[in-house]
Scaffold this motif. Structure first.
Motif, mmCIF file in Angstrom:
data_model
loop_
_atom_site.group_PDB
_atom_site.id
_atom_site.type_symbol
_atom_site.label_atom_id
_atom_site.label_comp_id
_atom_site.label_asym_id
_atom_site.label_seq_id
_atom_site.Cartn_x
_atom_site.Cartn_y
_atom_site.Cartn_z
ATOM 1 N N THR A 57 0.850 -1.184 0.000
ATOM 2 C CA THR A 57 0.000 0.000 0.000
ATOM 3 C C THR A 57 0.886 1.234 0.000
ATOM 4 O OG1 THR A 57 -1.694 -1.184 1.254
ATOM 5 C CG2 THR A 57 -1.842 1.223 1.211
ATOM 6 N N HIS A 70 -3.100 10.148 -7.448
ATOM 7 C CA HIS A 70 -3.090 8.773 -6.950
ATOM 8 C C HIS A 70 -2.430 7.828 -7.953
ATOM 9 C CE1 HIS A 70 -5.892 8.368 -3.249
ATOM 10 N NE2 HIS A 70 -4.968 9.287 -3.099
ATOM 11 N N THR A 71 -1.983 8.369 -9.043
ATOM 12 C CA THR A 71 -1.187 7.586 -9.991
ATOM 13 C C THR A 71 0.251 8.102 -10.028
ATOM 14 O OG1 THR A 71 -3.158 7.156 -11.304
ATOM 15 C CG2 THR A 71 -1.037 6.808 -12.393
ATOM 16 N N LEU A 85 2.695 -0.623 -10.751
ATOM 17 C CA LEU A 85 1.537 0.147 -10.261
ATOM 18 C C LEU A 85 0.289 -0.725 -10.184
ATOM 19 C CD1 LEU A 85 1.487 3.731 -11.823
ATOM 20 C CD2 LEU A 85 1.796 3.067 -9.444
ATOM 21 N N ALA A 86 0.201 -1.706 -11.073
ATOM 22 C CA ALA A 86 -0.977 -2.577 -11.083
ATOM 23 C C ALA A 86 -1.046 -3.451 -9.839
ATOM 24 C CB ALA A 86 -0.966 -3.452 -12.333
ATOM 25 N N LYS A 89 -1.847 -0.868 -3.911
ATOM 26 C CA LYS A 89 -3.058 -0.153 -3.531
ATOM 27 C C LYS A 89 -2.629 1.258 -3.144
ATOM 28 C CE LYS A 89 -6.103 -0.672 0.160
ATOM 29 N NZ LYS A 89 -6.479 -1.446 1.324
ATOM 30 N N VAL A 90 -3.448 2.243 -3.459
ATOM 31 C CA VAL A 90 -3.125 3.635 -3.118
ATOM 32 C C VAL A 90 -4.189 4.179 -2.178
ATOM 33 C CG1 VAL A 90 -2.617 5.928 -4.013
ATOM 34 C CG2 VAL A 90 -2.156 3.916 -5.423
ATOM 35 N N GLN A 225 0.834 6.022 -17.603
ATOM 36 C CA GLN A 225 0.444 4.842 -16.826
ATOM 37 C C GLN A 225 -1.086 4.738 -16.794
ATOM 38 O OE1 GLN A 225 2.737 2.753 -15.616
ATOM 39 N NE2 GLN A 225 4.264 4.118 -16.509
ATOM 40 N N ARG A 227 -4.262 4.869 -14.995
ATOM 41 C CA ARG A 227 -4.518 5.468 -13.680
ATOM 42 C C ARG A 227 -5.029 4.426 -12.696
ATOM 43 N NH1 ARG A 227 -6.696 11.548 -13.770
ATOM 44 N NH2 ARG A 227 -7.603 10.780 -11.833
ATOM 45 N N THR A 228 -4.570 4.541 -11.455
ATOM 46 C CA THR A 228 -4.955 3.547 -10.442
ATOM 47 C C THR A 228 -6.434 3.655 -10.083
ATOM 48 O OG1 THR A 228 -4.310 5.056 -8.661
ATOM 49 C CG2 THR A 228 -2.639 3.500 -9.431
ATOM 50 N N ASP A 229 -7.052 4.800 -10.383
ATOM 51 C CA ASP A 229 -8.468 4.984 -10.027
ATOM 52 C C ASP A 229 -9.405 4.787 -11.216
ATOM 53 O OD1 ASP A 229 -7.548 7.213 -11.382
ATOM 54 O OD2 ASP A 229 -8.326 8.686 -9.955
#
Lengths: 741, 154
Positions: A57, A70-71, A85-86, A89-90, A225, A227-229
């Motif tokens: 995390t 958040h990315t 990044l995949a 968790k952020v 990238q 985005r994580t969201d």
């Protein structure tokens, strides 16, 4: 040692830290590292990296409000930590000094960004330490990547080395013999030791000094990238502030004085009998309705009979604008620039007055916060840009110590500066206090949100300049406005602020143009209409004043407006000249447009990032349509091209929305606008096609969240001049031009 | 009074008063929070759902007046089982704050059901009721065209 209050009284805060040279805080304290708020026993290697059985995390210490932190912030950590990044968790993380924004105050160091020398940057960085004493864990000022660029990579590298040290101890080899890859330490024989297995031992080790990898070795940074969201936001599964749910939770709304005054009378007797209503709370300057669902709370709030006291500011827009104009009769609050001598410069004089209205933020998600009060503790779930400020003010509102308040920062449905305020969370805390042991989600109606904003200030500019032999020989700008910085600092820190405010002439005083005689003066309007930070703040109007007037001077000098800007920028700042050249080439600028088509160039240097935009408009039967925008920017280092592209595109559309339609006006002390039908933004059919180029000629790194906004209004205004021959000197442009709506 | 609604193929019993808009039954009674509240006056499209396949503003429909089967963003696809349109949204990295995107996707899905290969004019006409304050429109347009292609190929 002077207190912050004393310094603040002497001079404005951002400058104050520089003026005092940090003496107020003491050198030792300034450089002390705040403690890690996370528990090593839970796998916290430092405030930014937690590795345990649940996985990896990363804590992004800035608010995700759409701008992609958040990315990008986790990508900085991941680059050094060697994780994908995949696979991580952020989260936002708690309210804690460890997450203070060093770049926020440092960015306000009183030397124009593009003129800074390395020692200026070092000093600014040092002075930025003061943010931790002021609890400025704040997302704003396009500073997230600037603040995190070194800090987040160091956190990743330090964690990596701790994991390697733990592995070295376990294997009985030297740390230097180990490599790391994709979430594991690799032993000399190729064995993979997953980080999660090493973390319990690693958290007990001391971090070592680390050397950051050279950008030429980057695998993640510099590339777009996913985005994580993005998956959550494309499937309805992302949890925004308004989506918080807890067992037994009640739904509430507030109705506060639209005149920012007290209630003269208050009669909830009908409303309390309505469906689903559980409680109506007198808050003095308004009231709250607690119900079983939000809509029932809205209905009951409308049924409460209430009369409000008069507004503490001039009651209508004309009187407010007159008050702003009065400021020109006072001494300047700041002289941002005074090159050469505008008085004695030779040439033909051109003068013009410009003005802009107040603007609302109008985030898609209205203001909202959930809170639960249990007598000796308060828990708050709030989409916000300043968790420590939220913690402090919520504690104050319910009579607790800040340590008794826990703040959970939620995803934000837009912010644009609005969620840097604390009012929405404080109101939720006050409602929760009247509903002990019950979680309450307080959601504002759109109308409440629109009419209780801290508005982008209205402002007036008196511009004067001289041209001779095809050259701009002088520019003399005077800008008058109320100060959002003074007001916001008072709301953040509880102290009235004074002193010069550079924001008054942002976008005007700090432009990288070699005009030989160049003077700017800011005048502080004594006006109590609530104002606040709005995407790009002063540059949002300063850019329109300055760049619109440069266009006028260019025409008066008989020159191509793009060529003039290029010539002025080349004298002062090569990266700025390059973005102007870039949009010239992208748009195929010739200085000529066919009948029915207009083109304008806009350029603003803000938050360290030069941005040039060319906008093309076309006359149609339905009105003038904004067809195309070409944008070139230079943030120095492009960490994630897709996110930068998105911010430039979004920043431009945000600026165009305000420029075409945006205005907040007042009648009888109340805002006239209620909802999107009377405060609309651009939409699919009237937003332009957009091309973006990202250059990396500038030194260092600067932000991209705000700089796309300021050049949009002047680029459009200049295009409308090209199309119609009518010069735009006031916003919104929809008042004077027949635009496609 | 208790009434049965069919939502994403599942029958749900709800108890909100008759006049409560569907939006708030979804969000506050059923905790289906993917559908968003933006304006309450049908001017932003954040609350868009489908009733019998037609895109409607759920903030304007009293729960007693619901006339057919409801589909919400949660019924379009899930993170583990994305619909084509959601996969296109992700590939084009459309969302910024993301708050309006449930409504944008629902509106676009209804457009694609009616016009499998929409022109730019079709996209303008169908999407102009959906506001995005972050300004993601160019990427929405690209994602709609891409989704159209994906659906054609499938």
């Amino acid at each position: 040692m002077a207190s912050i209050g004393k310094i603040a009284r002497r001079t404005f805060l951002f400058g104050a830290v520089a003026v005092a040279g940090g003496a107020a805080f003491g050198f030792y304290k300034l450089t002390q590292t705040p403690p890690n708020p996370l528990n090593p026993d839970d796998g916290a290697l430092n405030p930014f990296v937690v590795i345990n059985a649940d996985g990896i995390t990363l804590i992004a210490p800035r608010a995700e409000m759409g701008q992609g932190v958040h990315t990008t912030l986790p990508a900085l950590v991941a680059e050094e930590l060697d994780v994908a990044l995949a696979d991580i968790k952020v989260i936002h993380g708690p309210a804690a000094k460890a997450y203070f924004n060093q770049a926020l105050l440092g960015a306000a160091f009183p030397v124009t960004d593009y003129k800074r020398k390395p020692w200026h940057d070092d000093t600014a960085h040092f002075l930025g330490n003061a943010a931790k004493f002021l609890d400025l864990q704040v997302t704003g000022g396009s500073t997230s990547t600037r603040d995190g660029f070194v800090k987040m990579r160091e956190a990743g590298a330090a964690a990596r080395e701790m994991l390697k040290d733990a592995a070295a101890e376990q294997l009985g080899v030297k740390s230097a013999e180990l490599a790391t890859e994709n979430g594991a330490v690799i032993a000399p024989d190729g064995t993979r030791l997953p980080y999660a297995d090493l973390a319990p031992a690693a958290t007990k080790l001391k971090p070592r000094n680390v050397t950051l990898r050279d950008p030429s070795e980057w695998k993640t940074l510099g590339k777009s990238q996913p985005r994580t969201d993005m998956v959550g936001k494309s499937t309805g599964t992302a949890t925004f502030g308004i989506d918080f749910r807890a067992p037994g939770m009640k739904f509430a709304t507030v109705k506060m004085s639209p005149k920012r005054s007290s209630m003269r009378s208050f009669d909830p007797s009908d409303a309390i009998l309505m469906d689903g209503v559980e409680k109506i709370i007198d808050l003095g300057d308004g009231f709250a309705v607690v119900a079983t669902n939000t809509w029932l709370a809205f209905q009951a709030a409308d049924a409460v009979r209430v009369e409000w006291d008069d507004a503490p500011y001039p009651a209508d827009t004309d009187a407010q604008m007159a008050k702003i104009a009065e400021a020109f009769d006072t001494s300047p609050n700041s002289t941002g620039r005074n090159d050469g001598d505008v008085e004695t410069a030779s040439g033909d004089t051109i003068s013009a007055e410009y003005s802009v209205p107040f603007l609302a933020h109008a985030t898609m998600e209205p203001m909202t916060t959930a809170a639960k009060f249990t007598g000796d503790a308060l828990e708050v779930w709030s989409p916000n840009q300043g968790p420590m400020l939220i913690r402090n003010w919520c504690a104050d509102a319910v009579g607790l110590d800040p340590e008794q308040v826990t703040v959970h920062t939620m995803l934000m449905g837009g912010a644009f500066g609005r969620r840097g305020e604390v009012d929405f969370a404080v109101l939720a805390a006050r409602v929760a206090r009247e509903m002990p042991d019950t979680p309450v989600l307080v959601t504002w109606s759109r109308e409440e949100d629109m009419r209780h904003d801290f508005y982008r200030p209205a402002a007036i500019a008196r511009m004067s300049g001289k041209v001779q032999d095809g050259q701009i020989t002088a520019l003399d700008a005077q800008v008058a406005a109320p100060s959002p910085s003074h007001q916001a600092m008072a709301r953040w820190l509880g102290r009235e602020m004074g002193g010069p405010d550079a924001e008054l002439t942002a976008g005007v005083a700090d432009q990288p143009y070699g005009i030989p005689n160049y003077r700017t003066r800011g005048y502080l309007a004594d006006l109590d209409v609530p104002v606040g930070f709005w995407r790009s703040v002063g540059a949002s109007y300063g850019g329109f004043f300055f760049d619109g007037f440069i266009d006028e001077l260019a025409h008066a000098a008989g020159r191509d407006p793009l060529e003039v800007r290029l010539e002025l920028a080349r004298r002062e700042h090569a990266p700025s000249a390059s973005v102007i050249e870039k949009v010239r080439d992208m748009s195929g600028w010739t200085g000529q447009t066919p009948a029915g088509i207009g083109r304008g160039i806009g350029f603003t240097y803000s938050f360290g990032t030069p941005v040039a935009q060319v906008i093309e408009v076309r006359d149609t039967d339905a009105g003038i349509k904004i067809d195309k925008a070409w944008i070139a920017c230079d943030p120095g280092t492009a960490l994630d091209p897709s996110i930068i592209h998105a911010q430039m595109m979004g920043g431009c559309i945000f600026g165009l929305s305000a420029a075409t339609n945006g205005q907040i006006t007042f009648t009888d002390g109340e805002v006239d606008q209620w909802n999107f039908p009377d405060y609309d933004g651009l939409r699919m059919h009237n937003a332009p096609e957009i091309e973006v180029a990202i250059l990396e000629n500038a030194d260092g790194i600067s932000g991209v969240g705000e700089p796309g906004t300021p050049p949009a209004a002047p680029a459009l205004a200049n295009a409308l001049f090209d199309l119609t021959g009518q010069r735009a000197r006031r916003l919104p442009l929809g008042l004077d031009y027949s635009l496609l709506i | 009074m208790a009434r049965a609604l069919t939502i994403n193929g599942k029958t749900q019993t709800v108890n909100s008063p008759d006049n409560v808009p569907l939006l708030w039954v979804l969000r506050d009674e059923l905790n289906m929070t993917g559908t968003k509240f933006g304006c309450g006056v049908a001017s932003c499209g954040a609350c868009t759902v489908h009733i019998d396949g037609e895109a409607v503003r759920s903030c304007q429909i009293a729960v007693a007046d619901v006339w057919g089967d409801i589909t919400t963003i949660e019924g379009v696809g899930t993170p583990d089982n994305l619909a084509h349109i959601q996969a296109a949204w992700i590939d084009h990295q459309v969302a910024q704050c993301g708050y309006c995107q449930s409504g944008q996707i629902m509106q676009a899905a209804s457009l694609l059901a009616q016009i499998p290969t929409p022109t730019d004019q079709d996209i303008d006409d169908a999407m102009l009721g959906n506001l995005c304050r972050c300004g993601t429109y160019p990427r929405i347009r690209a994602a709609i065209k891409d989704a159209a292609a994906r659906i054609q190929e499938a």
